[in-house]
Design a protein around this motif. Structure first.
Motif, short mmCIF file in Angstrom:
data_model
loop_
_atom_site.label_atom_id
_atom_site.label_comp_id
_atom_site.label_asym_id
_atom_site.label_seq_id
_atom_site.Cartn_x
_atom_site.Cartn_y
_atom_site.Cartn_z
N ARG A 46 6.64 11.97 4.44
CA ARG A 46 7.73 11.17 3.81
C ARG A 46 9.05 12.02 3.39
N GLU B 61 5.72 7.65 -10.78
CA GLU B 61 5.46 8.19 -9.61
C GLU B 61 6.06 9.67 -9.43
N VAL C 265 11.56 3.39 -0.85
CA VAL C 265 12.71 3.45 -0.01
C VAL C 265 13.54 2.10 -0.56
N PRO D 202 0.72 -1.18 0.13
CA PRO D 202 0.01 0.16 0.00
C PRO D 202 0.95 1.31 0.07
N PHE D 203 0.34 2.49 -0.20
CA PHE D 203 0.99 3.47 -0.42
C PHE D 203 1.69 3.74 0.78
N GLY D 204 3.04 4.17 0.86
CA GLY D 204 3.56 4.54 2.24
C GLY D 204 4.30 3.42 2.92
N ILE E 133 17.25 1.70 -1.57
CA ILE E 133 18.49 1.19 -0.84
C ILE E 133 19.19 0.16 -1.87
N SER F 78 1.42 -1.28 -6.99
CA SER F 78 0.69 -0.25 -5.90
C SER F 78 -0.52 -0.49 -6.09
N TYR G 132 10.35 -1.30 9.88
CA TYR G 132 11.12 -1.18 8.40
C TYR G 132 12.25 -2.06 8.20
#
Ligand SMILES: Nc1ncnc2c1ncn2[C@@H]1O[C@H](COP(=O)(O)OP(=O)(O)OP(=O)(O)O)[C@@H](O)[C@H]1O
Ligand SMILES: [Mg+2]
Lengths: 590, 439
Positions: free
Chosen positions: B330, A268, A247, A240-242, A251, A396, A430
């Motif tokens: 964010r 995006e 990230v 889902p978003f976020g 990475i 997404s 995370y």
């Protein structure tokens, strides 16, 4: 341009309908002429003398009667030295150069050459006059960053040719002629160091496709140990978003142990690409000592850029990857987000009034997604070297629900599934990969029996947790409670990883194997606790030490000291070892 | 060009079709009906059939009404004279000031070249701990407030607008309740911010299609001011109304809906607006705060869902508080390493513990015995909500961080916090007793 002419008879969003007076082909590039501007477009349907084109630009201002020209060529990218460290839009327009010419904004109808025309490359010939060659054979090399960039016979020249002439070692631009090849009929082709290739056609000039197996190290513990990816493999990151898809890709684009990374920022946020393109030139790649930018290409077609070019952008990215694979390199393509690409297809399909499938996606969605991921692979080239294209795509899903067409179609074809969970990202755990749902078909950095054992603790710990929610802590046995604590412990110190800690952010396989061994000793131990409070405090303390341990320099003094403290603490309460884990402990012993 | 047509072939919903030539995609026309003059925009060309969306709606238009093509797309006047003024969605004055017609600029222009963007670097301080500490707002960010009707999201917007360090404010009202519009005006006037504010307001009683222009007009003006060096804050409220207007047009045009009737390009359409947020190197910036009401309080509804995928975080406003879960900035990591070195640790650590508190709370509500740990968490959660989550608290970031340590030390032992020992040594408040010992 060909002789064929057309004129606009309709406009609907980014689709124009054109009446044509000659031959055209599907996926051919055409240009809608408005005033002094020519807007690039692609033929997506032909019916009699009427064709539909998707325009790669804003269509505002196009009127009925505007002339259309056709190029006779399919949508293609330019291949040659100088691609690395470039930032392109979805159609391989170089964005920094565009900015120099047009300023802050993207001006439509301005198309610049993808490869710099004035840079000189030092060409070293690898064939001699009289040699015979064919498609994808190396004619010479030029140094590009740390790589020997192979100058190859264009991939569609599949006959056998004799080298008629070749320049001597020296500096040349991509437009200078370097080789002349003659075919059996005596036709001579004059070649430069660049050529074009249509993006929607896979490059297949290799000897054979091999079974994948060698690991692509990401330096994320949870990935490399539990849900690994192989060179030449495919994986997806739905979430889902976020939840942390971008990230994770960022990475990985930094730390992955591959030769080249191609980032497809597909529909995006522009801001996210900026972080990469501003930071990479400053960051050193520990493997080479050069900047990360030198191994990176960014294809950037962000959400407010034209939708049709977004559809093309993932193909542009994978085509460049295949090109470098032909040089015996390992290339990683990261596409964020494949859902935006699928939506671009949906928009076009809607305008073409095709019969819609689920959630209005076109019926051919699945086969198109499969076709894209199929362009990955580990191959053996004609000269015996191996090269690979690995593809990782984020997904997404609408409403964060994986039961939707794009996620489902993707899951059918990929080799690993890194599913992100809202619950974990909300709890700031995370990377928010769900360790129980995610899977991989590839082999990883730690022995399978050992990871299975660790996973089983996690699984049982989770069960106890669920049960405790019903019967409460007091209704849970001490043994179960300890399993729960072990699961939580492993989650906190191994599955979670701090992306912003200089040490913890990237963990080598060697270190992963080592600390996995230490963790196994804890997971496999039986403890003599008096009660639950003691157990909880014990694990709190242990967790604290382990987090510090994770943040200490590999094999440094702190590292060794903390490790000893951890082992001492375990020893102080240990009452035995789980019988089932004895053999495993042998294999993971640090 | 100014060609006039006096026969309308079809009227369907808010879309009319005329037979015309020489018209371009995106061009504007005026439609003169007995109810007055409305603007219309060309949204499809098919041979000589020209379809247009009529901004005041199709109701009351007759097939004999006059359509006049203007030969250009939508434009708005741009100058400093806009400041302090109030306009409707099409740029007509809503106050008693003069109509502005000089220096017309195009709306919905091209997007910024990503290669010319810079990494955002300036924190916007608001004095609200839930924002400053946990979800830091950053200049050039785009961020919506997810909420339901009835929640004070407009109050929060205007409070942030007044407290934020920006040069000017553009309020884009989309289906705004008349009362809310008046409240905004009142609050900005009282705060003395009116002179640096421009209103583009479409109210709930205005024709729905007219709202489609509001974001584009507002953002085009914001862009010009930003290029002139101004730090502009744009408030878009409520973007769900904007999406609903698009849905209405899409259905009229018989587009295949993708999800609950919304068009397949909802994501791209919303992104085209939000992506206008930018920091121009060497000039000003645009920061966008939006309000997105969630029908049925459902975040998976297509509008909040697509918005979440576009914006750089979101604030969930529920029961008058910014929820710690789900709320996210964010861009915070771009600035919170330069504030204070404990900022990130407090931010993550406190939320992790708050999550644990929620679990204990749930257990408690199910009647389970609370262990020692649960009791600590319960105490913590209560203190966290009182000190950090209350929106009426107005303190600087540093003070909020100190408060955070106090709460932690009040409720836990240091090693229960999961924070790195190095930080604990430096920031963990000394208990009274310990202080006396060392003294
Ligand atoms: N590994 C991580 N460590 C710390 N914070 C993280 C991590 N991953 C994600 N985050 C936080 O979550 C935020 C959102 O992550 P990200 O942008 O990757 O989400 P996403 O899944 O790509 O969302 P979207 O679908 O909307 O693009 C980040 O800005 C960051 O604050
Ligand atoms: Mg993302």
């Amino acid at each position: 341009m060909t002789e064929t002419r057309g004129k606009v008879v309709g406009v609907n969003g980014n689709m124009v309908s054109v009446e044509v007076d000659g031959n055209i082909s599907l996926n051919e590039v055409g240009y809608v002429v408005i005033g002094d501007k020519k807007l690039k477009a692609e033929v997506i349907r032909i019916r009699g003398n009427r064709a539909e084109l998707q325009v790669f630009e804003m269509t505002r201002g196009i009127g009925v009667g505007d002339p259309v020209e056709f190029s006779g060529e399919l949508l293609a990218v330019e291949l040659g030295p100088g691609l690395l460290s470039m930032i392109y839009d979805g159609l391989q327009n170089p964005l920094p150069e565009l900015a120099e010419q047009c300023g802050f904004f993207l001006e439509r109808g301005v198309y610049l050459p993808a490869l710099n025309r004035t840079t000189k490359w030092t060409f070293t010939p690898k064939v001699e006059v009289g040699d015979t060659v064919t498609a994808a054979d190396t004619l010479g090399t030029v140094p590009e960053g740390i790589f020997d960039h192979r100058i190859m016979v264009p991939f569609d020249m599949t006959e056998t040719y004799t080298v008629k002439s070749i320049v001597s070692k020296g500096d040349y631009t991509v437009e200078d002629q370097v080789v002349e090849l003659e075919d059996s009929k005596g036709n001579v082709s004059q070649l430069t160091m660049k050529f074009e290739w249509p993006v929607k056609r896979a490059i297949s000039n290799y000897e054979e496709r091999l079974k994948t197996g060698e690991q692509m190290v990401t330096k994320l513990r949870i990935v490399d140990t539990f849900i690994p990816v192989s060179l030449g493999g495919t994986y997806c990151i739905p979430g889902p978003f976020g939840a942390g898809k971008t990230v994770m890709q960022q990475i990985t684009s930094r730390n992955a142990e591959v030769d080249i990374v191609i980032i497809a920022a597909c529909g995006e946020r522009a801001g996210e690409v900026v972080e990469t393109l501003r930071e990479f030139p400053e960051l050193t790649d520990p493997r080479t000592g050069r900047t990360l930018m030198e191994r990176t290409v960014i294809i950037c077609n962000t959400s407010s850029m034209p939708v049709a070019a977004r559809e093309a952008s993932v193909y542009t990215a994978v085509t460049l990857a295949e090109y470098y694979r032909q040089m015996g390199l390992h290339v990683l393509v990261l596409a964020d987000s494949t859902s935006r690409w699928a939506q671009a297809m949906r928009e076009m399909s809607g305008r073409l009034e095709e019969i819609p499938g689920e959630e209005a996606f076109p019926a051919y969605l699945e086969s198109v997604i499969a076709g894209f991921y199929e362009r990955s692979g580990l191959v053996r080239l004609k000269d015996g070297t191996k090269g690979s294209v690995t593809i990782g795509g984020s997904v997404s899903p609408a409403g964060g629900n994986f039961e939707e067409p794009v996620t489902q179609a993707t899951l059918k074809v990929v080799g690993a599934f890194h599913g992100l969970s809202r619950e974990r990202s909300d709890a700031r755990k995370y990377p928010a990969i769900d360790p129980l749902d995610s899977w991989s078909k590839y082999p990883g950095s730690v022995d399978k029996d050992a990871t299975e054992y660790a996973r089983s603790i996690l699984f049982r710990g989770n069960e106890v947790d669920q049960m405790m929610k019903v019967v409460g802590e007091e209704g849970t046995s001490l043994d179960d409670y300890v399993i729960y604590q072990k699961g939580e412990f492993m989650d906190a110190v191994y599955l979670q990883q701090n992306a912003f800690d200089p040490v913890d952010a990237a963990v080598s396989v060697e270190r992963q194997q080592h600390i996995f061994g230490v963790m196994m000793q804890i997971l496999a131990s039986e403890f003599g606790f008096e009660g639950k409070d003691e157990a909880r405090m014990f694990f709190n303390e242990l967790r604290q030490k382990f987090i510090d341990y994770n943040g200490s320099e590999w094999d440094g003094d702190d590292f060794k000291k903390l490790e000893q403290e951890i082992l001492d603490q375990v020893e102080s309460k240990k009452s035995g070892v789980d019988r089932l884990a004895v053999d495993i402990l042998e294999t993971t012993k640090a | 060009m100014q060609k006039v047509y006096s026969k309308i072939d079809a009227i369907q919903g808010n879309v009319i079709t005329v037979t015309a030539s020489g018209v371009r995609y995106g061009d504007l026309a005026t439609v003169n009906s007995s109810h007055g003059t409305s603007l219309a925009e060309v949204i499809r060309l098919n041979g000589t059939n020209v379809s247009m969306q009529v901004f005041t709606g199709g109701r009351g238009i007759s097939t004999g009404d006059e359509v006049r093509f203007l030969g250009h797309s939508m434009k708005i006047s741009f100058s400093d004279n806009l400041l302090g003024r109030i306009f409707d969605g099409s740029g007509r004055p809503r106050d008693n000031g003069p109509t502005l017609e000089e220096n017309l600029i195009e709306i919905g222009g091209p997007s910024v070249n990503p290669a010319r963007r810079v990494i955002p670097r300036n924190m916007i301080r608001t004095g609200i701990p839930m924002i400053d500490v946990f979800n830091t707002l950053v200049e050039s960010q785009k961020l919506p407030i997810f909420s339901v009707s009835g929640e004070p999201y407009n109050d929060l917007l205007s409070r942030i607008a007044m407290q934020a360090e920006v040069d000017m404010i553009i309020l884009a009202g989309i289906g705004l309740k008349y009362d809310d519009y008046l409240t905004f005006r009142e609050q900005l006037e009282e705060g003395g911010a009116m002179a640096r504010t421009i209103f583009f307001v479409h109210t709930a009683s205005d024709p729905i299609v007219e709202s489609l222009l509001v974001p584009d007009v507002s953002l085009a003006v914001a862009e010009r001011f930003a290029l002139k060096g101004k730090r502009v804050l744009v408030l878009l409220t409520d973007m769900t109304n904007f999406a609903d207007s698009m849905k209405e047009i899409a259905i009229t045009m018989e587009q295949v809906p993708s999800n609950r009737g919304y068009p397949g390009d909802l994501y791209s359409q919303l992104a085209a607006r939000y992506e206008k947020a930018v920091d121009f190197e060497g000039a000003g910036s645009i920061t966008i705060l939006g309000a997105t009401t969630m029908p049925g309080d459902d975040v998976t509804h297509p509008v909040p869902d697509n918005t979440g995928y576009i914006t750089e975080g979101q604030y969930y406003l529920r029961n008058g508080r910014i929820e710690p879960f789900g709320s996210l900035s964010r861009l915070k990591q771009l600035v919170n390493d330069k504030t204070r070195k404990d900022h990130r640790a407090i931010m993550d650590g406190m939320i992790r513990l708050y999550a644990a508190y929620k679990e204990s709370l749930e257990k408690k509500s199910m009647g389970f015995r609370m262990g020692e740990w649960d009791n600590k968490l319960l105490k913590y959660g209560e203190a966290f909500e009182r000190t950090m989550m209350d929106l009426s608290v107005n303190i600087p970031l540093e003070e909020a961080l100190d408060k955070g340590w106090e709460i932690l030390a009040d409720c836990f032992d240091a090693n229960e916090t999961g924070l790195k020992s190095e930080l604990l040594r430096e920031f963990w408040p000394k208990k009274e007793g310990q202080r006396q010992e060392s003294a």
